[in-house]
Design an enzyme around this catalytic site. Structure first.
Site, mmCIF file in Angstrom:
data_model
loop_
_atom_site.group_PDB
_atom_site.id
_atom_site.type_symbol
_atom_site.label_atom_id
_atom_site.label_comp_id
_atom_site.label_asym_id
_atom_site.label_seq_id
_atom_site.Cartn_x
_atom_site.Cartn_y
_atom_site.Cartn_z
ATOM 1 C CB ALA A 161 -0.923 -0.003 1.215
ATOM 2 C CG ASP A 183 2.581 -11.754 21.423
ATOM 3 O OD1 ASP A 183 2.397 -12.918 21.040
ATOM 4 O OD2 ASP A 183 3.682 -11.345 21.850
ATOM 5 C CG ASP A 206 -11.772 -29.589 26.746
ATOM 6 O OD1 ASP A 206 -13.009 -29.639 26.573
ATOM 7 O OD2 ASP A 206 -10.967 -30.305 26.138
ATOM 8 C CD GLN A 245 2.528 -20.146 19.131
ATOM 9 O OE1 GLN A 245 1.624 -19.607 19.786
ATOM 10 N NE2 GLN A 245 3.686 -20.484 19.679
#
Length: 334
Positions: free
Chosen positions: A25, A126, A187, A261
């Site tokens: 951009a 995060d 859970d 991650q």
């Protein structure tokens, strides 16, 4: 008419997928020349600026590999280093600087703002930058963690009664593990914002396991039993698993997702957010803004004062409500 023509961009701190959208951009803005310095703030001092073409940037939007390599800085820790960074930018005829990174990177950018216009584009999986509801890379990371949890759910269904524990990134903010746990219907999720009652935790896991179904637990890396968390620490799940096994005599299957991650091609949402944030950053600089954070506020991307980074990041209320409703968040004091 704006006097900003030559804009430099760096990525600082941990990497995050999706940032190439912001670069694209910016690079496609008329009458703007975009340059990189690889290696964060230190790269400004140690390298010559690298020009990036709009075509190259556009073709890399959906790639996980960033066009501009990141790095952690030592120069920004002291005033002399900050002065060297500013002097080098002026020597290279740079009119404004865009810093892409997390809280530490934003603080570094703020220290330069008296001598050069700066804009901070929030980039960290995060999602923990004060002042913005979103940071580039978060959605991609949530999807990666959720995919791992879905896979564990499948093997758990095939052999019921087992206990699984998955450790995620997130540092001192639980936004990442919370979002992944809610999305994948884990859970239990343990977050650094809440004190961990280890006895209650063991009792709860043991009771759920005794019902015959497997238990999937998401643990933030920032949960520590007997020491303070330091950036980069991993392995807290080993201590938690050991405590569980000693008390229940049931084996805990561990998975530490680690740096997977932060990897992978960005989701469409991250590409869209990155493009909007990059456009907002360059528009603000061209309009004469001097020190701003590009932020998502109430569903809109906007430029706000860089002082907003002083705000403490908070967990999304909607996600907390879902976690409590589904009995995932059991960290209660007492």
């Amino acid at each position: 008419m704006s006097t900003v023509r030559n804009i430099a961009l760096i990525t600082s701190g941990g990497d995050a997928p999706g940032l190439n959208g912001a670069i694209a951009a910016i690079a496609q803005t008329p009458d703007v020349n975009l340059y990189f310095y690889h290696g964060g703030f230190d790269g400004i001092i140690e390298q010559d600026p690298i020009a990036i073409s709009p075509t190259t940037a556009r073709e890399a939007v959906q790639q996980g590999e960033l066009l501009c390599f990141s790095g952690r800085s030592t120069h920004m820790l002291h005033e002399a280093g900050q002065k060297r960074v500013l002097e080098k930018l002026k020597q290279d005829c740079i009119d404004a600087l865009i810093v892409c990174g997390g809280n530490g990177s934003a603080q570094g950018a703020r220290s330069l703002s008296a001598g050069l216009p700066v804009a901070v584009v929030p980039m960290t999986i995060d999602n923990d930058i004060g002042g913005s509801e979103y940071t580039i890379g978060h959605d991609t990371a949530v999807n990666a963690i959720a995919e791992s949890l879905h896979r564990l759910r499948q093997t758990a269904a095939n052999l019921p009664g087992r206990i699984f524990m998955v450790e995620t990134f997130g540092g001192r903010c639980g936004q990442l593990p919370l979002a992944a746990a809610v999305a994948a219907s884990a859970d239990i999720v343990l977050l650094p914002e809440y004190e961990l009652n280890i006895d209650k935790f063991i009792t709860e896991v043991d009771a759920r396991s005794a019902r015959g179904k497997s238990v999937i637990i998401v643990v933030s890396e920032g949960i520590y039993l007997n020491k303070r968390f330091s950036a980069g620490d991993q392995g807290v799940s080993f201590a938690l698993a050991r405590a569980l096994e000693e008390s229940t005599e049931k084996r805990v299957r561990l998975s530490i997702l680690g740096y997977t991650q932060r990897a992978g091609d960005p989701t469409s949402y991250d590409c869209l957010m990155a493009k909007q944030m990059g456009q907002c950053a360059v528009d603000a600089l061209l309009n004469g803004e001097k020190a701003m954070l590009v932020a998502l506020k109430e569903g809109r991307v906007k430029a706000i004062p860089l002082t907003a980074i002083e705000q403490a990041p908070t967990l999304a209320k909607e996600l907390l409500q879902l976690a409590f409703k589904e009995n995932q968040l059991i960290q209660l004091e007492g």
